[in-house]
Design an enzyme around this catalytic site. Structure first.
Site, PDB file in Angstrom:
ATOM      1  N   ARG A 115       0.829  -1.214   0.000  1.00 11.41           N
ATOM      2  CA  ARG A 115       0.000   0.000   0.000  1.00 11.41           C
ATOM      3  C   ARG A 115       0.862   1.263   0.000  1.00 11.41           C
ATOM      4  O   ARG A 115       0.476   2.281  -0.584  1.00 11.41           O
ATOM      5  CB  ARG A 115      -0.944  -0.002   1.201  1.00 11.41           C
ATOM      6  CG  ARG A 115      -2.068  -1.012   1.042  1.00 11.41           C
ATOM      7  CD  ARG A 115      -2.969  -1.068   2.256  1.00 11.41           C
ATOM      8  NE  ARG A 115      -4.103  -1.941   2.024  1.00 11.41           N
ATOM      9  CZ  ARG A 115      -4.964  -2.314   2.964  1.00 11.41           C
ATOM     10  NH1 ARG A 115      -4.808  -1.882   4.204  1.00 11.41           N
ATOM     11  NH2 ARG A 115      -5.968  -3.111   2.667  1.00 11.41           N
ATOM     12  N   LYS A 161     -20.492 -14.928   2.975  1.00 12.69           N
ATOM     13  CA  LYS A 161     -21.917 -14.613   3.082  1.00 12.69           C
ATOM     14  C   LYS A 161     -22.533 -14.144   1.767  1.00 12.69           C
ATOM     15  O   LYS A 161     -21.986 -13.282   1.093  1.00 12.69           O
ATOM     16  CB  LYS A 161     -22.131 -13.513   4.131  1.00 12.69           C
ATOM     17  CG  LYS A 161     -21.742 -13.896   5.546  1.00 12.69           C
ATOM     18  CD  LYS A 161     -22.002 -12.722   6.480  1.00 12.69           C
ATOM     19  CE  LYS A 161     -21.641 -13.040   7.916  1.00 12.69           C
ATOM     20  NZ  LYS A 161     -21.864 -11.876   8.804  1.00 12.69           N
ATOM     21  N   GLY A 179      -9.167  -7.328  -0.898  1.00 12.19           N
ATOM     22  CA  GLY A 179      -9.513  -8.181   0.235  1.00 12.19           C
ATOM     23  C   GLY A 179      -8.830  -9.539   0.211  1.00 12.19           C
ATOM     24  O   GLY A 179      -7.652  -9.652  -0.115  1.00 12.19           O
ATOM     25  N   GLY A 190     -13.482  -3.584   0.660  1.00 17.37           N
ATOM     26  CA  GLY A 190     -14.847  -3.063   0.770  1.00 17.37           C
ATOM     27  C   GLY A 190     -15.167  -2.059  -0.321  1.00 17.37           C
ATOM     28  O   GLY A 190     -16.279  -2.028  -0.861  1.00 17.37           O
TER      29      GLY A 190
END
Length: 394
Positions: A39, A200, A351, A374
């Site tokens: 990053r 999920k 992610g 996200g």
């Protein structure tokens, strides 16, 4: 393109104090040593451009979750040290964010100097997007640059609030993220395949609904596959399942059928009788009552690989199984390897998927690996990202 925003190439920066929101939320070990600086490296093109164009550069970021308290564990001092090494020039570290030390050091900057503020999340006002805090942060500079795609889905003071008080543009990293992913969604090279995994269905509802309008094929893996399998009337044993999302899963499969979108689910599975690194893998077509799914099976992996190799564009968000455990990593590895080998435009949506391609050594063979988990998910869902929406339009 959903976003057509001004960038640092569209504004004059010479002699100006420029506040840059970076994503320096890097992993560290127990001693505080940085274990991966990707990053920080991704921020270099924007910072170097500003230095070369004689700006006075003021960097800010969060690190971890200090929850509004000053906690030395989350200090950005190690970031300043690593950044100075990467830039090959000094990086001054401020002792605070909007306090006397930050103000004095910002005021003392000369053209080409670099200052890093302390962790913005030392202030509870940051995550609340407090107007007074945003105004105080903005007062340090004359121009704002957002280059933190990983937090662009958060309406925080340093990601969106400061844009109310300063001319605001994007840096090269955000510019690249929205260009690559925007082009894939708007004008994909076909066949367009989306691979969605993770735990999920509820995390991916909006993404699936948006991609159903755009994709030729949707591939499902990870624990969320078992909710779809149960909704389709298949046995899933004791696999993870969102009981309250079964009707929704059925509706999404019917919608895909109505739109002519191929909806691929696992046909065989790697299962075990308990969750843990010592679990023994068993390959089955139908999951026994006392077993749980941990990865896609080899026949499913072959089918997914075949689909990927025929595609024109592939977007991947979410692993196929519990890839942290070597015994259940092959499905995720197979997808990563196929994307790396294919001629398709390959985009990994941050992610866990980004962690997987890094782990398996395929990251440098992808066309794009997003820096935001996200944020990339919400981008794929078609939602507005506050940190980008706040920037000036071209």
């Amino acid at each position: 393109m959903r976003y057509s925003k001004k960038s640092i190439e569209d504004v004059k920066v010479a002699g100006k104090r420029v506040l840059v929101r970076c994503d320096f939320n890097v992993p560290q070990d127990d001693s505080g040593a940085i274990t991966a600086d990707k990053r920080i490296v991704e921020s270099l093109p924007t910072i170097q451009h500003l230095i070369q164009h004689h700006a006075k550069v003021i960097l800010c970021s969060h690190l971890g979750r200090p929850k509004g308290d000053v906690n030395p564990k989350y200090s950005l001092a190690p970031i300043a040290e690593r950044l100075a090494h990467l830039l090959g020039r000094p990086v001054t570290m401020a002792a605070d964010v909007v306090g006397a030390d930050a103000r004095a050091k910002a005021a003392a900057l000369k053209d080409g100097d670099v200052l890093l503020l302390e962790n913005v999340r030392y202030h509870a006002e940051e995550e609340k997007n407090d107007a007074d805090f945003a105004k105080a942060l903005a007062s340090l500079a004359e121009l704002y640059v957002n280059d933190a795609f990983g937090t662009a889905h958060r309406a925080h003071a340093s990601t969106a609030g400061v844009a109310d008080y300063l001319p605001a543009v994007c840096g090269f990293l955000i510019q690249k993220e929205i260009r690559v992913m925007g082009r894939a969604l708007d004008t994909p090279k076909r066949p367009f395949v989306a691979i969605l995994g993770g735990a999920k269905v509820s995390d991916k509802i909006g993404v699936i609904e948006n991609l159903l309008q755009k994709c030729d094929t949707i591939i499902i893996g990870g624990a969320m596959a078992y909710t779809f399998k149960k909704a389709a009337g298949r046995p899933i044993g004791i696999s993870r399942c969102e009981q309250d999302k079964l009707d929704l899963a059925k509706d999404l499969m019917l919608k895909a059928m109505g739109l002519g979108v191929q909806f691929l689910m696992p046909g065989d599975h790697i299962v075990t009788d308990h969750f843990g690194p010592d679990a023994k893998p068993v390959t089955v077509q139908h999951i026994p009552d006392n077993m749980m799914g941990m990865d896609i099976g080899p026949k499913t992996a072959d089918r997914y690989v075949y689909t990927i190799m025929k595609s024109g564009t592939v977007i991947w968000n979410g692993p196929m199984g519990v890839f942290e455990f070597p015994e259940f990593a092959e499905g995720t590895r197979a997808v990563a390897r196929a994307m790396a080998k294919s001629d398709a435009i390959s985009i990994v949506g941050g992610g866990d998927s980004a962690a997987a391609v890094e782990k398996f050594g395929y990251a440098d063979r992808m066309d794009h690996v997003s820096t935001g988990g996200g944020a990339s998910l919400e981008f794929l869902e078609g939602l507005d990202l506050p940190g980008i929406a706040a920037l000036m339009d071209k």
